[in-house]
Design an enzyme around this catalytic site. Structure first.
Site, short mmCIF file in Angstrom:
data_model
loop_
_atom_site.label_atom_id
_atom_site.label_comp_id
_atom_site.label_asym_id
_atom_site.label_seq_id
_atom_site.Cartn_x
_atom_site.Cartn_y
_atom_site.Cartn_z
N GLU A 49 36.73 38.97 36.39
CA GLU A 49 36.45 38.72 37.80
C GLU A 49 37.53 37.88 38.48
O GLU A 49 37.78 38.03 39.68
CB GLU A 49 35.09 38.01 37.95
CG GLU A 49 33.90 38.83 37.50
CD GLU A 49 33.54 39.94 38.48
OE1 GLU A 49 33.79 39.75 39.68
OE2 GLU A 49 33.03 40.98 38.03
N ASP A 67 36.16 45.70 48.87
CA ASP A 67 35.35 46.67 48.12
C ASP A 67 34.11 47.11 48.89
O ASP A 67 33.22 47.75 48.34
CB ASP A 67 34.93 46.08 46.77
CG ASP A 67 34.05 44.85 46.90
OD1 ASP A 67 33.88 44.34 48.03
OD2 ASP A 67 33.54 44.37 45.87
N THR A 72 33.17 37.98 48.63
CA THR A 72 32.83 37.80 47.22
C THR A 72 33.17 36.37 46.86
O THR A 72 34.28 35.90 47.16
CB THR A 72 33.63 38.77 46.32
OG1 THR A 72 33.25 40.11 46.63
CG2 THR A 72 33.34 38.50 44.85
#
Length: 265
Positions: A49, A67, A72
């Site tokens: 990640e 994305d 995020t």
């Protein structure tokens, strides 16, 4: 990080309530929930990640990675577009009403299910960074990671008869795809894998079942442009499986996105 297929908060909460063991079933850690193995799990996920093993430095992380899931952020990629970032901030605010992120709750509710930054933007990014410097928000991220992803994954894997590696494979799948039941989420991946191979709890081969699970997950990942690189499976989890390291015992060496990582004994 959750797929849009796993974004319905109610479904996620219901699934978590079914999978997380209650106090009556609590047992001494024997697999991935052992502190030393949980540390390895956090490092493995962080390598994929955040391109580092230093997972404790990721509380402040926040960006839009393009994305389709909005922002995020944090330890395991809570997303503004998939509900888990909203759940995190909501629970954090219940415990710490006077926090920098509380004023963004209405905006987080509005952008849930989209990649919009409406009502968020730079002020939200700055507020996230301020909050992440506090122990309260760090503990909130830890707790939400465990409540929604780690504890359900370990519990479900143990019920399926899987050892530590299998428990990690379930956890990593929940982190990326969400704990939902549709075909793009953990539940859908597991359902298809079980049609291809029996779990150890059903009398099947653990290695064969995990290989089937990884095959299904790889196909799901490659169906999304943001997840086309499947090295976290191909040169990490599948490597451990080929080595028959079902206990996920160090030393461990793996590659993600072409970078080499190693955990010593």
């Amino acid at each position: 990080m959750r797929t849009f297929g796993a974004a319905l908060p109610v479904a996620s909460v219901l699934l978590a309530s079914v999978l997380v063991p209650g106090p009556a079933t609590a047992a001494r850690p024997t697999g991935l929930d052992r502190p030393d193995r949980k540390e390895i799990a956090m490092q493995l996920v962080s390598s994929a990640e955040n391109a580092t093993l230093e997972w404790r430095k990721q509380y402040t992380y926040l960006e839009d990675i393009g994305d389709g899931r909005g922002y995020t952020g944090g330890l395991i990629g809570f997303c503004s577009g998939t509900g888990d970032m909203l759940d995190l901030v909501r629970r954090y605010t219940r415990a710490h009403a006077d926090n920098p992120l509380a004023r963004f709750l209405p905006a987080l509710r509005k952008v849930d299910g989209s990649d919009s930054h409406a009502g968020l933007g730079r002020p939200f990014v700055r507020a996230w960074h301020r909050a992440a410097r506090t122990q309260g928000f760090r503990r909130a991220q830890d707790a939400e990671r465990d409540r929604v992803y780690f504890d359900p994954a370990v519990h479900r894997a143990k019920r399926d008869g899987l050892r530590t590696l299998g428990q990690f494979i379930y956890y990593d799948a929940m982190v990326m795809h969400g704990p939902g039941s549709d075909r793009l989420s953990f539940g859908g991946i597991r359902r298809v894998a079980m049609r291809r191979a029996a779990t150890p709890a059903e009398g099947g081969s653990e290695v064969r079942y995990l290989a089937a699970f990884l095959d299904v997950r790889r196909r799901v990942m490659r169906s999304e442009a943001a997840h086309e690189d499947t090295s976290r499976i191909d040169t990490a989890q599948r490597r451990f499986l080929r080595e028959r390291n079902l206990g996920l015992r160090p030393p461990l060496t793996w590659h993600v996105y072409g970078d080499r990582y190693h955990i010593g004994r």
